[in-house]
Write a protein that holds these residues in place. Structure first.
Motif: not given
Length: 472
Positions: A39-46, A146-153, A215-219, A258-265
């Motif tokens: 639900s959070i991820a969908k709002r970021i996408v939107r 860092r995964g082998r499948e990830f959601l992005w735009n 570590k830095v997170n490339q978002i 990664r954007v969701l991870a940054a928001t959490i972190a």
């Protein structure tokens, strides 16, 4: 548990307890987004898609790319060949030509650009898609990072000339900034060194943000591709004078995980998530405080408060689960990061008021029921401002300066992001990486920082100030 003391353990605990993702899927590097997290991820996408669709067309391309198309841009295939998932069979039958799952979509999109673009009247062409991409990541995987499948735009654009493509690069940067700013995230916008740019690009820009583990997170990334892909795929147009010319292209991608991870972190604390109100699935939770014979009256009043908020368009939950005590509900909703808690007890019923508690700092305040909507929205603004300020203050605190490799090593051990003087020679960058647990990420884009001494590696004249950090 403090996130700065043991970030990995804190992060994994929060992901599961707050129902963000579940990493226990039986294929390594593949993660399940669960209800609250998606639900959070969908709002970021939107949020991102609304900005993009001011002038980008939404599209959805197939997940498979034929091998011959992938091989057309030599530098690109060299950059991704080791990460490709290949499809070789359909059932027991070997395919006539191999297909691959998209690691990124340039080689899927440009054959279609060639069909769609005929003249200058077809330009500029701007499109975007939100999709999953697949890369056989060989480093240690971590959910969202860092995964082998990830959601992005990903967005892809074509232009009549390099100058117009450069304008689009700046536009892409501005769109990404607007999303990160609304999430209260701080970041460095860096131009990557040529040896670390996107395969096939003229140059690459990247948004790097701090992480509690050093570590830095490339978002997000924005790439100027020039005519490189257009030449490989023969994407041309007829200009106003009747001359066939190559288009210039750009692309940019935002990793939603990664954007969701940054928001959490950035915003989370020892109690769990702390969500910016703009992306919180529930912005307010109402917790009735039971009191002997007044329970029915309190619950009726809580439902009235719920209706007031919902009618105003505020996302609200009423926790009327009588199996949990109020303290257990507080713990639950704090873990989920709901920005504002509304408490309703017999005193509030009597006074036609509510007690409000901010998730970010636990400050308490009172408001009349008639003023509840304004009070909640005022708290949303205050929470957002506080989260954003704290994130930028933390970024400033993470930055350090080193004039020698010993100083750099010490700052790397302290988990900092470090500015160094650099001559620009890739050999010096590689030597630096061999000697310290960090790498040159790039130089600030859009502003020039004057070097203050010789190159930190070779001692020769420094041309620029580079940022060094550990990375995922």
């Amino acid at each position: 548990m403090q996130k700065d003391e043991n970030f990995g353990e804190w992060f994994d605990k929060v992901l599961l307890k707050a129902q963000v993702v579940d990493d226990r899927y039986p294929v390594k590097g593949f993660t399940v987004y669960t209800g609250w997290g998606f639900s959070i991820a969908k709002r970021i996408v939107r949020m991102l898609e609304e900005r993009l669709e001011e002038d980008h067309q939404p599209m959805q391309f197939p997940v498979v790319i034929p091998e011959d198309a992938f091989q057309k841009e030599a530098e690109h295939i060299a950059g991704f060949s080791g990460e490709v998932f290949w499809i070789t069979h359909a059932g027991e039958n070997r395919l006539d030509r191999r297909l691959l799952l998209r690691p990124t979509s340039e080689t899927a999109i440009y054959p279609m650009f060639k069909l769609w673009i005929r003249s200058h009247a077809d330009l500029p062409l701007r499109m975007h898609q939100t999709c999953n991409v697949y890369r056989y990541e060989t480093k240690a995987t971590r959910p969202l990072y860092r995964g082998r499948e990830f959601l992005w735009n990903e967005a892809h654009t074509a232009h009549a000339d390099y100058e117009d493509a450069e304008h689009q690069v700046r536009k892409g940067v501005e769109i990404y900034r607007s999303v990160y700013d609304r999430l209260g995230l701080s970041y460095l916008l860096l131009k990557r060194p040529d040896f670390d740019k996107f395969a096939g690009a003229v140059y690459s820009l990247a948004f790097d943000t701090w992480n509690p583990d050093g570590k830095v997170n490339q978002i997000g990334t924005v790439h100027e591709l020039g005519e490189n892909f257009a030449r490989a795929f023969e994407v041309t147009y007829e200009d106003e004078g009747g001359v066939q010319r190559l288009v210039s292209t750009t692309c940019y991608g935002m990793g939603i995980g990664r954007v969701l991870a940054a928001t959490i972190a950035h915003h989370g604390d020892e109690h769990g998530l702390v969500l910016p109100p703009v992306v919180a699935p529930k912005q307010v939770v109402i917790v009735p405080i039971p009191f002997k014979s007044k329970q029915a009256e309190i619950l009726t009043y809580a439902r009235e408060a719920e209706a007031v908020l919902r009618d105003a368009g505020i996302r609200v939950a009423l926790d009327d689960d009588d199996r949990l005590r109020p303290g257990e509900k507080y713990y639950k909703w704090e873990m989920f990061g709901v920005p504002v808690r509304v408490e309703v007890g017999p005193r509030e019923v009597e006074q036609r008021s509510v007690t409000l508690v901010r998730r970010d700092n636990r400050e308490r305040s009172k408001a009349k029921l008639n003023d509840l909507v304004d009070a909640a929205r005022s708290l949303f603004d205050a929470i957002y401002k506080s989260l954003r300020e704290r994130s930028w203050e933390r970024l400033e605190a993470e930055l350090g300066d080193a004039n020698s490799l010993d100083e750099l090593k010490a700052l790397m051990d302290d988990r900092r992001i470090v500015r160094v003087n650099w001559c620009g020679d890739p050999d010096c960058a590689f030597r630096l990486k061999d000697q310290v647990a960090g790498e040159i990420r790039g130089t600030l884009w859009g502003e020039h920082e004057e070097s203050t001494g010789p190159c930190i590696v070779c001692g020769g004249p420094a041309r620029e100030v580079a940022y060094v950090s550990r990375t995922y």
